[in-house]
Design an enzyme around this catalytic site. Structure first.
Site, short mmCIF file in Angstrom:
data_model
loop_
_atom_site.label_atom_id
_atom_site.label_comp_id
_atom_site.label_asym_id
_atom_site.label_seq_id
_atom_site.Cartn_x
_atom_site.Cartn_y
_atom_site.Cartn_z
N ASN A 1 -0.94 3.95 13.63
CA ASN A 1 -2.46 4.24 13.94
C ASN A 1 -3.14 2.96 13.46
O ASN A 1 -2.52 2.02 12.96
CB ASN A 1 -2.93 5.50 13.05
CG ASN A 1 -3.73 6.13 13.80
OD1 ASN A 1 -4.66 5.66 14.67
ND2 ASN A 1 -3.75 7.40 13.70
N HIS B 1 3.46 -15.27 -2.79
CA HIS B 1 3.46 -16.22 -3.77
C HIS B 1 4.56 -15.79 -4.70
O HIS B 1 4.76 -14.61 -5.31
CB HIS B 1 2.06 -16.07 -4.64
CG HIS B 1 0.65 -16.35 -3.69
ND1 HIS B 1 0.40 -17.51 -3.21
CD2 HIS B 1 0.03 -15.48 -3.20
CE1 HIS B 1 -0.49 -17.27 -2.60
NE2 HIS B 1 -0.70 -16.23 -2.65
N THR C 1 4.95 1.18 -5.33
CA THR C 1 5.54 -0.08 -6.12
C THR C 1 6.92 0.18 -6.28
O THR C 1 7.64 -0.72 -6.62
CB THR C 1 4.80 -0.33 -7.07
OG1 THR C 1 4.74 0.80 -8.08
CG2 THR C 1 3.29 -0.57 -6.88
N ARG D 1 3.03 8.23 -7.62
CA ARG D 1 4.11 8.81 -8.57
C ARG D 1 4.25 9.91 -7.93
O ARG D 1 3.36 10.35 -7.27
CB ARG D 1 3.65 9.15 -9.92
CG ARG D 1 2.48 9.96 -10.16
CD ARG D 1 2.03 9.92 -11.57
NE ARG D 1 1.01 10.80 -11.79
CZ ARG D 1 -0.26 10.87 -11.40
NH1 ARG D 1 -0.68 9.64 -10.95
NH2 ARG D 1 -1.28 11.79 -11.70
#
Length: 175
Positions: A76, A107, A151, A166
């Protein structure tokens, strides 16, 4: 190369896409889509019936970078996908607006690798303004709630939310 039928349907809006995409039968662009490929040897692969909406941005920023989007998947408005290694999005996925999917930090921090592949399984729903960061695998059937920052890996069929995301539930289903 895209089939001529698709190229005609897109009426010039997909000049870059027509020349540089593997597959892509029945791909639909609903507005301007930005594709940046400054590095040589990148691969952009679309399945059948991929829908890309207004201002989707695709950035293949390193030699050998590969983005693969599966069959019947839509992405979208204003979603951005940045890739230095590999981003794979499965079949039947729903990716909402303003999502960021990236396999790179751009980085190095403390000598770590700035890039790691992202794998999004089949039938995954990613809510608005979520972020999927490098090295993450999202299992089949999972749901990522709006605003989440993913993550780490998400189990198949899990609902995740939050920053960092979570697991809130398992065995979720969605249509």
């Amino acid at each position: 190369m895209l089939p001529d039928r698709l190229a005609n349907k897109l009426r010039g809006r997909a000049f870059v896409i027509r020349q540089h995409v593997e597959g892509g039968e029945r791909t639909e662009l609903h507005g301007r889509v930005r594709i940046s490929r400054p590095a040589p040897g990148t691969t952009l692969r679309f399945g059948r019936y991929v829908w890309l909406y207004q201002d989707v941005g695709i950035y293949l920023d390193a030699a050998g970078a590969t983005l693969s989007i599966g069959n019947r998947t839509y992405i979208n408005r204003r979603t951005e996908i940045t890739c230095e290694q590999s981003v794979s999005i499965g079949d039947n996925c729903a990716i909402s607006w303003d999502v960021l999917i990236t396999d790179t930090d751009y980085h190095q921090l403390g000598g770590g690798d700035p890039a790691a592949p992202v794998v999004i399984g089949d039938h995954v729903w990613i809510g608005a303004r979520a972020m999927v960061l490098k090295g993450v695998t999202i299992g089949d059937g999972a749901v990522v709630a709006a605003g989440s920052i993913v993550t780490r890996d998400v189990e198949p069929g899990a609902l995740v939310a939050g920053n960092p995301a979570r697991q809130l539930r398992d065995d979720v289903t969605w249509k």
